[in-house]
Design an enzyme around this catalytic site. Structure first.
Site: not given
Length: 333
Positions: A168, A187, A223, A249, A251, A275, A280, A299
């Site tokens: 993503i 990253d 993650p 968007n 977690r 999101d 949730e 979400h």
């Protein structure tokens, strides 16, 4: 014949790709060979001895007891790239929706007030102001007077910081480059494949603090685990530029929601587009419901029909390939 245990409601369209002569799918099995799951939490589930694999229709696997599966010899699959385009599109919307104050402008135009939660003072002012125009003979010029309240900056030339350059993150980076943004990416586990797909203009940094200190917009795509929880906290926000806009968007627990709400209230963070939230569906006591300039969607970034079809195709293929003895055909895009 293989029994596939279904958790959550699974589309029949995807399941039709499993040969009914070889696979039986049901939510009611107590003995089963495979699990197909979306968001149901499996940590407390006692698995049968014949369970061979768990296929997650989605990218994250934090709802699956990975360590226990490893100990019991249960293979876990996910679909980390199948929803990447859908998520990318919603992420790219965020700087425009929030930065350009589009949602408050719509509420201002319609004269709406928030229900069940406080709305920002600009929205309140606008909503009341529009209601006050009722009956005004020449409403056009009167409406023009309030428009400047909702002006926001262009995103071209602004710095976008991306935390996580997986399937993503790379797509978000390349799309933002196409919108003339200056893109910075962090990253420490960037793969060779990811690097090759990344636009050459993206500035790859090895210190997360560089993202915090330099970027006008920050979006997170990693993650959720013990190391990434609360990646964005009061300490991180203090290092950010004043007026930063934050997007999540991935977690909910990647962001400390109380810290973000406080930063939105103080103005240190100019806006947020989320999101996902920590629990949730969202709880009524979530502090972000009362935060200024915070857009929350339920979400939906993964939800377009095309994305759901890709996810199901990949998930079903993984089950079929593994159980048929051809694991080399398992595909995690």
């Amino acid at each position: 014949m293989y029994n596939v245990k279904l958790y959550n409601k699974i589309s029949k369209v995807g399941l039709d790709d499993l040969d009914a002569a070889k696979y039986t799918c049901s939510e009611d099995f107590t003995d089963y060979d495979a699990v197909l799951v979306r968001s149901a939490k499996l940590h407390e589930v006692e698995f049968p001895k014949d369970l061979k694999c768990i296929a997650r229709a989605g990218a994250g696997v934090n709802n699956i007891p990975i360590d226990r599966c490893s100990q019991e010899g249960i293979v876990v699959f996910n679909t980390p790239g199948a929803n990447a385009n859908a998520v990318k599109e919603l992420v790219i919307c965020a700087p425009l929706l929030s930065g350009r104050k589009i949602i408050p402008a719509i509420e201002w135009t319609l004269g709406l007030k928030g229900k069940g939660a406080e709305v920002g003072p600009l929205v309140e002012q606008g909503a009341n102001w529009v209601k006050g125009l009722k009956g005004t003979p020449d409403i056009g010029p009167a409406a023009e007077k309030g428009k400047a309240t909702y002006a926001g900056p262009e995103i071209a030339g602004k710095k976008l910081g991306i935390i996580g350059l997986g399937a993503i993150g790379v797509k978000v980076a390349n799309a933002a480059v196409g919108l003339d943004m200056e893109v910075w990416g962090y990253d420490p586990f960037l793969s060779v494949d990811g690097a090759l797909k990344l636009d050459r203009s993206v500035k790859h940094v090895t210190d997360l603090n560089e993202i915090f200190a330099n970027c006008d917009y920050i979006t997170i795509h990693v993650p959720l685990n013990a190391d990434t929880k609360n990646t964005i906290s009061a300490e991180a926000i203090e290092k950010m530029k004043d007026g930063v806009l934050i997007v999540n968007n991935a977690r909910g627990p990647l962001i400390n929601e109380a810290d973000l709400a406080a930063a939105l209230e103080s103005g240190k963070v100019a806006g947020a587009a989320l999101d996902v939230v920590s629990t949730e569906p969202i709880r009524a006591d979530n502090p972000l419901l009362k935060a200024k300039n915070c857009i929350i969607t339920p979400h939906i970034s993964w939800a377009p029909r095309e994305s759901r079809q890709r996810i199901m195709d990949c998930t079903v293929n993984n089950i079929r390939a593994f159980l048929s003895g051809a694991p080399e055909n398992v595909v995690n895009p």
